[in-house]
Design an enzyme around this catalytic site. Structure first.
Site, PDB file in Angstrom:
ATOM      1  CE  LYS A 177      -1.701   2.819   3.232  1.00 14.97           C
ATOM      2  NZ  LYS A 177      -1.775   4.057   2.279  1.00 14.97           N
ATOM      3  N   GLY A 230       7.091   5.435   7.938  1.00 13.61           N
ATOM      4  CA  GLY A 230       6.465   6.386   8.094  1.00 13.61           C
ATOM      5  C   GLY A 230       6.296   7.087   9.457  1.00 13.61           C
ATOM      6  CB  SER A 231       4.454   9.282  11.201  1.00 15.73           C
ATOM      7  OG  SER A 231       3.152   8.495  11.664  1.00 15.73           O
ATOM      8  CB  THR A 232       7.194   7.908  15.665  1.00 17.06           C
ATOM      9  OG1 THR A 232       8.415   7.991  15.180  1.00 17.06           O
ATOM     10  CG2 THR A 232       7.363   7.276  17.009  1.00 17.06           C
ATOM     11  CB  THR A 234       1.479   5.690  11.450  1.00 16.19           C
ATOM     12  OG1 THR A 234       0.957   6.895  11.044  1.00 16.19           O
ATOM     13  CG2 THR A 234       0.734   4.491  10.340  1.00 16.19           C
ATOM     14  CB  ALA A 235       5.448   2.942  13.935  1.00 16.60           C
ATOM     15  CD  GLU A 252      13.214   4.923   7.673  1.00 19.53           C
ATOM     16  OE1 GLU A 252      13.441   5.889   8.713  1.00 19.53           O
ATOM     17  OE2 GLU A 252      13.023   5.190   6.558  1.00 19.53           O
ATOM     18  CB  CYS A 286      13.275   9.640   7.448  1.00 23.24           C
ATOM     19  SG  CYS A 286      14.240   8.418   6.297  1.00 23.24           S
ATOM     20  CD  GLU A 390      10.484  13.132  10.755  1.00 25.51           C
ATOM     21  OE1 GLU A 390      11.196  12.823  10.261  1.00 25.51           O
ATOM     22  OE2 GLU A 390       9.461  12.590  11.286  1.00 25.51           O
TER      23      GLU A 390
END
Length: 486
Positions: A177, A230-232, A234-235, A252, A286, A390
């Site tokens: 995706k 992606g973002s922390t 979302t992780a 990552e 990043c 960030e």
């Protein structure tokens, strides 16, 4: 592979293009106008893609590494043959300059396939003898199954292929995706799959949002492995969704990357490189430098020269080869990045150039685009939101330091730990800092020099796991220990 003015993308499931039932509008960041319509895929589409990937797995995983590598090389050749079309599409879809897409994004996407097609042929397994037991022990590695891959919007095809290549060359099948904001080059790549010899169902691409399509993918019980960039934030959600199934995870995530500049640094090279590391791709990488710590004795000179160089970093229409930066990804992201500058200003910081200081002269058709000039800030405290979080835009903060220990402490004083750069001619010093800095990658007297064989990834809130030649091979396979009694 020519494209009409407004594209309508389709999902790629089981080797066929499947129209979406609902669509999301995707914007051209350089103009602020709708560029294409992307399927807003639901759980049903994800289910169909996983089923196709499961069906394709037995045959694909039974093939030899050499057979799979040959197909990856063919796909690389086909993308390379259409490089200019891919570069134009990536630039228009993401907002990056055509020069960056043409020289970085698409060539690296091609190389990702070629690199993993080669590296998979050179791994060896472990073996040990136990003569006193009459046993021989060895390891074998097997593909995991259906891999769920979620890639971001900043380097769309570059980071999607960084996941797809190692996943399929090791015998897995995939459901990927891409970001709903930058889906076009993934769709274009799907058009080449059949010609490259990729069997139906080996690569499936489902377009849509994270909360719907992404959530259905990471929570699917028959997808045992998830690779996410992606973002922390979302992780954290992905980790929660995967926990009940004990899935293999590679995450990552974000960075708040420091540069430490000592008094003995080669300032010409340092300033030229640090402008690039701060602002490349609109600062939407990043690995970009967002905190610059400079030894106090050279701080005034560094700041003055750095601001002059930053003002020469041209922002404008992505199609103009003279521009260094194009547009940011979206109106919402531009407002978010601007809000960090506003916070810095409200806290008494100095905005030396860029946002609110320098005017961008844009053509009439681009005035609604999402542009922001390279912005340099000083006088921000380490505890500020601007120095802790960030930003992911063309903004960097410069601050003086007095001692080596102070520089290390302040560089490490954030929750992230992805990358760092050190500028010094003192060999002992650069080795000391490389060891002490809490970052998965440390560059000294350079930036973004990458050997893809070596591990890539971060510590702390910058991620879990590593990617690269051996690391990706290990992540996308399961190891078995075998003992034979003779």
């Amino acid at each position: 592979m020519s494209k009409p003015s407004c594209l309508v993308l389709k999902n790629f499931i089981g080797g066929k293009f499947v129209p979406g039932r609902r669509h999301i509008e995707s914007y051209d960041p350089s103009t602020g106008e709708v560029y294409c319509k992307v399927p807003d895929s639901s759980k049903e589409e994800v289910e169909a893609a996983v089923a196709a990937a499961k069906d394709a797995f037995p045959d694909w995983s039974a093939r030899s590494s050499e057979q799979r590598a040959k197909i990856l090389n063919k796909l690389a050749d086909l993308i390379e043959a259409h490089l200019e079309e891919f570069a134009q599409a990536e630039s228009r879809d993401q907002g990056k300059t055509i020069t960056f897409a043409r020289t970085v994004d698409i060539p690296r996407s091609v190389y990702n396939f070629r690199f993993f097609a080669s590296s998979v042929l050179h791994h060896t397994n472990d073996c040990s003898q136990m003569d006193h037991m009459g046993c021989l022990n060895y390891t074998i590695r097997c593909p995991v199954g259906v891999a769920g891959l979620i890639s971001p919007w900043n380097l769309p095809l570059y980071l999607l292929t960084w996941k797809i290549a190692p996943a399929i060359v090791t015998g897995n099948t995939v459901v990927a995706k891409p970001s709903e904001m930058t889906s076009v080059t993934a769709w274009m790549m799907c058009k080449l799959m059949q010609e490259a010899g990729v069997p139906p169902g080996v690569v499936n691409i489902v377009f849509g949002t994270g909360p719907t399509a992404g959530d259905a993918l990471v929570g699917h019980p028959e997808v045992p492995l998830i690779s996410f960039t992606g973002s922390t934030l979302t992780a954290q959600r992905i980790t929660e969704r995967c926990a009940p199934y004990c899935k293999k995870l590679s995450l990552e995530l974000g960075g708040k990357n420091p540069a430490v500049v000592f008094a003995d640094a080669d300032l010409d090279k340092c300033i030229e490189t640090t402008v690039r590391s701060s602002f490349s791709n609109q600062g939407e990488i990043c690995l970009c430098t967002s905190r610059i710590f400079v030894e106090r004795s050279i701080y005034p000179e560094f700041l003055e020269r750095f601001v002059v160089a930053a003002k020469k970093w041209k922002t404008g229409v992505p199609s103009d080869p003279a521009n260094n930066n194009g547009a940011l990804i979206s109106k919402e992201h531009l407002e978010k990045v601007r809000s960090f500058v506003a916070v810095a200003k409200s806290e008494g910081a100095t905005i030396h150039c860029g946002e609110g200081v320098d005017h961008l002269d844009l053509p009439q058709e681009n005035k609604s685009g999402y542009y922001m000039p390279a912005t340099v800030i000083s006088g921000v405290s380490d505890s500020s939101h601007v120095m802790q979080e960030e930003i992911f835009g063309p903004v960097t903060c410069v601050s003086p330091f007095d001692t080596e220990d102070e520089a290390v402490r302040r560089a490490n004083g954030v929750r992230y730990g992805l990358a760092a750069t050190v500028w010094s001619k003192d060999v002992g010093k650069v080795h000391r800092l490389a060891k002490q800095l809490q970052a998965g990658l440390v560059w000294t007297n350079c930036w973004l020099v990458r050997d893809l064989n070596l591990p890539f990834g971060g510590m702390k809130s910058s991620g879990v796991g590593r990617e690269g030649g051996k690391d990706s091979y290990h992540f996308f396979t399961e190891v078995k220990s075998v003992t034979i009694k003779y």
